[in-house]
Each structure stands twice: as C-alpha cells, then as structure tokens.
Design a protein around this motif. Structure first.
Motif, PDB file in Angstrom:
ATOM      1  N   PRO A   1       0.836  -1.204   0.000  1.00 45.31           N
ATOM      2  CA  PRO A   1       0.000   0.000   0.000  1.00 45.31           C
ATOM      3  C   PRO A   1       0.869   1.253   0.000  1.00 45.31           C
ATOM      4  O   PRO A   1       2.060   1.202   0.329  1.00 45.31           O
ATOM      5  CB  PRO A   1      -0.795  -0.112   1.303  1.00 45.31           C
ATOM      6  N   PRO A   2       0.273   2.387  -0.374  1.00 46.51           N
ATOM      7  CA  PRO A   2       1.050   3.632  -0.343  1.00 46.51           C
ATOM      8  C   PRO A   2       1.430   3.975   1.092  1.00 46.51           C
ATOM      9  O   PRO A   2       0.836   3.467   2.049  1.00 46.51           O
ATOM     10  CB  PRO A   2       0.090   4.676  -0.935  1.00 46.51           C
ATOM     11  N   PRO A   3       2.424   4.833   1.257  1.00 47.18           N
ATOM     12  CA  PRO A   3       2.838   5.208   2.607  1.00 47.18           C
ATOM     13  C   PRO A   3       1.711   5.927   3.355  1.00 47.18           C
ATOM     14  O   PRO A   3       0.757   6.420   2.762  1.00 47.18           O
ATOM     15  CB  PRO A   3       4.029   6.139   2.376  1.00 47.18           C
ATOM     16  N   THR A   4       1.849   5.988   4.661  1.00 48.60           N
ATOM     17  CA  THR A   4       0.878   6.690   5.495  1.00 48.60           C
ATOM     18  C   THR A   4       0.735   8.118   5.001  1.00 48.60           C
ATOM     19  O   THR A   4       1.727   8.829   4.832  1.00 48.60           O
ATOM     20  CB  THR A   4       1.336   6.684   6.965  1.00 48.60           C
ATOM     21  N   PRO A   5      -0.504   8.524   4.749  1.00 49.17           N
ATOM     22  CA  PRO A   5      -0.707   9.863   4.176  1.00 49.17           C
ATOM     23  C   PRO A   5      -0.348  10.986   5.140  1.00 49.17           C
ATOM     24  O   PRO A   5      -0.551  10.872   6.347  1.00 49.17           O
ATOM     25  CB  PRO A   5      -2.195   9.903   3.846  1.00 49.17           C
TER      26      PRO A   5
ATOM     27  N   ASP B   1      -0.977  14.282   3.779  1.00 50.16           N
ATOM     28  CA  ASP B   1      -1.719  15.407   3.209  1.00 50.16           C
ATOM     29  C   ASP B   1      -2.973  14.876   2.512  1.00 50.16           C
ATOM     30  O   ASP B   1      -3.144  13.669   2.375  1.00 50.16           O
ATOM     31  CB  ASP B   1      -0.840  16.197   2.246  1.00 50.16           C
ATOM     32  N   PRO B   2      -3.863  15.758   2.069  1.00 48.52           N
ATOM     33  CA  PRO B   2      -5.095  15.299   1.406  1.00 48.52           C
ATOM     34  C   PRO B   2      -4.847  14.450   0.157  1.00 48.52           C
ATOM     35  O   PRO B   2      -5.572  13.495  -0.104  1.00 48.52           O
ATOM     36  CB  PRO B   2      -5.818  16.604   1.054  1.00 48.52           C
ATOM     37  N   ALA B   3      -3.810  14.784  -0.579  1.00 47.97           N
ATOM     38  CA  ALA B   3      -3.509  13.993  -1.780  1.00 47.97           C
ATOM     39  C   ALA B   3      -3.130  12.569  -1.383  1.00 47.97           C
ATOM     40  O   ALA B   3      -3.538  11.596  -2.036  1.00 47.97           O
ATOM     41  CB  ALA B   3      -2.396  14.638  -2.586  1.00 47.97           C
ATOM     42  N   GLY B   4      -2.362  12.427  -0.339  1.00 49.84           N
ATOM     43  CA  GLY B   4      -1.981  11.112   0.165  1.00 49.84           C
ATOM     44  C   GLY B   4      -3.181  10.333   0.675  1.00 49.84           C
ATOM     45  O   GLY B   4      -3.273   9.116   0.503  1.00 49.84           O
ATOM     46  N   GLU B   5      -4.117  11.036   1.295  1.00 47.90           N
ATOM     47  CA  GLU B   5      -5.358  10.408   1.763  1.00 47.90           C
ATOM     48  C   GLU B   5      -6.166   9.863   0.589  1.00 47.90           C
ATOM     49  O   GLU B   5      -6.693   8.757   0.654  1.00 47.90           O
ATOM     50  CB  GLU B   5      -6.224  11.415   2.532  1.00 47.90           C
ATOM     51  N   ARG B   6      -6.259  10.666  -0.474  1.00 51.68           N
ATOM     52  CA  ARG B   6      -6.992  10.230  -1.662  1.00 51.68           C
ATOM     53  C   ARG B   6      -6.317   9.013  -2.294  1.00 51.68           C
ATOM     54  O   ARG B   6      -6.988   8.076  -2.732  1.00 51.68           O
ATOM     55  CB  ARG B   6      -7.110  11.370  -2.671  1.00 51.68           C
ATOM     56  N   LEU B   7      -4.989   9.027  -2.342  1.00 49.75           N
ATOM     57  CA  LEU B   7      -4.241   7.906  -2.903  1.00 49.75           C
ATOM     58  C   LEU B   7      -4.490   6.631  -2.092  1.00 49.75           C
ATOM     59  O   LEU B   7      -4.748   5.557  -2.649  1.00 49.75           O
ATOM     60  CB  LEU B   7      -2.747   8.225  -2.942  1.00 49.75           C
TER      61      LEU B   7
END
Length: 161
Positions: free
Chosen positions: A28-32, A34-40
C-alpha cells in the motif's frame, strides 16, 4: 494445459475505469501526510477491495486467473473446443456490433482461425468489440496450468489441473 473462457458486457464507461482493471500493488502507499496522500490511500483501498471480486476484464488478460472461479464461462482442454465457444459468442453478438466491418462473416471466420492458432501455441486470446452505443463486449480465452505470460498465477479452478 486447459483454457478458461470469460465474457463481459457492460457500459463502455465502466470498462474505461482502468484502475479497477489492474490488480493492486502488493504494497500500500505510505501513510498519508496530506489530502492527496489520503486520496491515494483511499483509491488503493478501493482497488484492493474491488479488483479481486469485480467482473470487469483485467487489462492484462492473464489476470483473469486472479478473479473468482464463478466468472469462468467454460473450460476446455482442447483448443478447438475453446475456439468453438468463442466463435459461437461472436456469432451471437455480431448483430449488435457497432460497425459493419466487425459483423462481416469473413472477418468472424478469420478471428476464429486466428484464435485456434494462438491457443494451440499456448497463448491467451482477448477480444473486444463495441456494441450499440455505449456498450462493450469482452471475450477472453485464458490458457491455464501454466499460463505462458504469467506462469506464477494459480489456476482459479484447481479441480481442472
């Protein structure tokens, strides 16, 4: 070796949702942060949940083997029997093909002949045709045990091995 058949028809807009047609990345993607990371991360979770159970055709044909066995339309050990299934499907759907060229009997015969050659060589066959707007038809014959392009993928119907 045997061949599993898959068929999907549906809205072209759904077929175009490529994210749901790819298996999720193993990590999985890294821990978000920012909002972009949350969306990812949210999108990753959606794909991880949807891909294994969705009836959407995968982008890479061999990835059909990762889908539930309930999506298999038929299984044959002989390439000519698998080709007969595909030929029958093409004949059934041909009146709905969007273009006259795709409906031409000579073209359908050539597709069947090409399919048989490809299956005998151990290759997968995946065909797509536009139906009346905005529908899409996807037909696939996937070689299994092993699959030539993805030999590491297990057979979704182990009893067929």
């Amino acid at each position: 070796m045997h061949h599993h058949a898959y068929l999907w028809t549906g809205p072209k807009a759904r077929f175009d949702n490529e994210a749901l047609r790819r298996p999720p990345h193993p990590e999985p993607p890294p821990t978000p942060t920012d909002p972009a990371g949350e969306r990812l991360l949210q999108r990753y979770r959606e794909v991880a949940t949807e891909f294994p159970t969705s009836d959407l055709p995968p982008i890479e044909p061999a990835h059909w083997l990762l889908k539930p066995p309930s999506l298999i339309q038929g299984t044959w050990s002989e390439p000519d029997h698998a080709t007969a299934w595909l030929t029958w499907q093409l004949a059934e759907y041909a009146p709905r093909f969007a273009t006259e060229r795709d409906r031409a009997p000579a073209r359908l015969t050539a597709l069947a002949a090409s399919t048989l050659v490809r299956l005998k060589a151990g290759n997968d066959v995946a065909l797509g045709r536009y139906l009346e707007h905005p529908a899409y038809l996807h037909l696939a014959l996937i070689t299994c045990s092993p699959n030539r392009s993805r030999p590491e993928l297990p057979c979704p119907a182990p009893q067929m091995r």
